[in-house]
Scaffold this motif. Sequence first.
Motif, PDB file in Angstrom:
ATOM      1  N   SER A  31       0.807  -1.219   0.000  1.00  0.00           N
ATOM      2  CA  SER A  31       0.000   0.000   0.000  1.00  0.00           C
ATOM      3  C   SER A  31       0.842   1.272   0.000  1.00  0.00           C
ATOM      4  O   SER A  31       0.309   2.372   0.182  1.00  0.00           O
ATOM      5  CB  SER A  31      -0.937   0.015   1.211  1.00  0.00           C
ATOM      6  OG  SER A  31      -0.185  -0.007   2.407  1.00  0.00           O
ATOM      7  N   TYR A  32       2.134   1.126  -0.246  1.00  0.00           N
ATOM      8  CA  TYR A  32       3.042   2.265  -0.202  1.00  0.00           C
ATOM      9  C   TYR A  32       3.547   2.639  -1.588  1.00  0.00           C
ATOM     10  O   TYR A  32       3.878   1.745  -2.386  1.00  0.00           O
ATOM     11  CB  TYR A  32       4.256   1.961   0.678  1.00  0.00           C
ATOM     12  CG  TYR A  32       3.969   1.967   2.146  1.00  0.00           C
ATOM     13  CD1 TYR A  32       3.322   0.889   2.754  1.00  0.00           C
ATOM     14  CD2 TYR A  32       4.323   3.051   2.938  1.00  0.00           C
ATOM     15  CE1 TYR A  32       3.041   0.898   4.105  1.00  0.00           C
ATOM     16  CE2 TYR A  32       4.058   3.059   4.300  1.00  0.00           C
ATOM     17  CZ  TYR A  32       3.411   1.985   4.875  1.00  0.00           C
ATOM     18  OH  TYR A  32       3.147   2.007   6.217  1.00  0.00           O
ATOM     19  N   ARG A  52       4.237   3.883  -8.023  1.00  0.00           N
ATOM     20  CA  ARG A  52       3.030   3.960  -7.220  1.00  0.00           C
ATOM     21  C   ARG A  52       2.675   2.600  -6.616  1.00  0.00           C
ATOM     22  O   ARG A  52       3.147   1.558  -7.059  1.00  0.00           O
ATOM     23  CB  ARG A  52       1.879   4.485  -8.072  1.00  0.00           C
ATOM     24  CG  ARG A  52       2.071   5.920  -8.487  1.00  0.00           C
ATOM     25  CD  ARG A  52       0.826   6.486  -9.120  1.00  0.00           C
ATOM     26  NE  ARG A  52       1.009   7.889  -9.501  1.00  0.00           N
ATOM     27  CZ  ARG A  52       0.061   8.623 -10.048  1.00  0.00           C
ATOM     28  NH1 ARG A  52      -1.141   8.100 -10.286  1.00  0.00           N
ATOM     29  NH2 ARG A  52       0.298   9.877 -10.365  1.00  0.00           N
ATOM     30  N   SER A  53       1.802   2.668  -5.615  1.00  0.00           N
ATOM     31  CA  SER A  53       1.404   1.450  -4.921  1.00  0.00           C
ATOM     32  C   SER A  53       0.529   0.560  -5.794  1.00  0.00           C
ATOM     33  O   SER A  53       0.586  -0.662  -5.701  1.00  0.00           O
ATOM     34  CB  SER A  53       0.666   1.781  -3.627  1.00  0.00           C
ATOM     35  OG  SER A  53      -0.471   2.575  -3.897  1.00  0.00           O
ATOM     36  N   ARG A 100       3.248   6.686   2.424  1.00  0.00           N
ATOM     37  CA  ARG A 100       1.810   6.501   2.317  1.00  0.00           C
ATOM     38  C   ARG A 100       1.127   7.757   2.795  1.00  0.00           C
ATOM     39  O   ARG A 100       1.610   8.431   3.699  1.00  0.00           O
ATOM     40  CB  ARG A 100       1.381   5.284   3.167  1.00  0.00           C
ATOM     41  CG  ARG A 100       0.034   4.708   2.783  1.00  0.00           C
ATOM     42  CD  ARG A 100      -0.191   3.339   3.408  1.00  0.00           C
ATOM     43  NE  ARG A 100      -0.294   3.390   4.851  1.00  0.00           N
ATOM     44  CZ  ARG A 100      -0.478   2.320   5.619  1.00  0.00           C
ATOM     45  NH1 ARG A 100      -0.548   1.120   5.058  1.00  0.00           N
ATOM     46  NH2 ARG A 100      -0.565   2.447   6.915  1.00  0.00           N
ATOM     47  N   ASP A 102      -1.237   8.420   4.656  1.00  0.00           N
ATOM     48  CA  ASP A 102      -1.716   8.516   6.042  1.00  0.00           C
ATOM     49  C   ASP A 102      -0.632   9.018   6.982  1.00  0.00           C
ATOM     50  O   ASP A 102      -0.849   9.119   8.187  1.00  0.00           O
ATOM     51  CB  ASP A 102      -2.250   7.173   6.527  1.00  0.00           C
ATOM     52  CG  ASP A 102      -1.179   6.093   6.573  1.00  0.00           C
ATOM     53  OD1 ASP A 102      -1.522   4.951   6.943  1.00  0.00           O
ATOM     54  OD2 ASP A 102      -0.020   6.378   6.226  1.00  0.00           O
ATOM     55  N   ASN A 105       6.014   7.265   6.640  1.00  0.00           N
ATOM     56  CA  ASN A 105       7.090   7.649   5.727  1.00  0.00           C
ATOM     57  C   ASN A 105       8.381   7.050   6.264  1.00  0.00           C
ATOM     58  O   ASN A 105       8.903   7.500   7.286  1.00  0.00           O
ATOM     59  CB  ASN A 105       7.183   9.172   5.649  1.00  0.00           C
ATOM     60  CG  ASN A 105       8.090   9.646   4.535  1.00  0.00           C
ATOM     61  OD1 ASN A 105       8.369   8.915   3.582  1.00  0.00           O
ATOM     62  ND2 ASN A 105       8.560  10.873   4.644  1.00  0.00           N
TER      63      ASN A 105
END
Length: 117
Positions: A31-32, A52-53, A100, A102, A105
């Motif tokens: 998801s990163y 990209r993820s 990500r 949220d 990092n």
Amino acid sequence: QVQLQESGPGLVKPGGSLRLSCVASGFTITSYAMNWYRQAPGKERELVAGIRSTGGRTNYADSVKGRFTISRDNTKNTLVLQMNSLKPEDTAVYFCNAFRFDGNNYWGQGTQVTVSS
């Protein structure tokens, strides 16, 4: 414990190739967005390449386009940077980064890449 471990260091002659890998532990990279940065002596850290993820879309600094390729293997929790046609100005410490939105990092400790004859 979250960790990003880069391979290396590496010493290569101009025109040569080098493959950097970054293995993540303590989290899954799925998801990163994953990135490679570099920092040369006396210069600021710069983004070299990102992936990209989802979808696998990539982006590159103009200075490395056509020479470097970034890829990821989510099954192995690994990020790779294939560097071809290396130049002395590619000499730097290279850092792996997982980002990500949220707020998570993560950074690796960096690995030295030296391009010299």
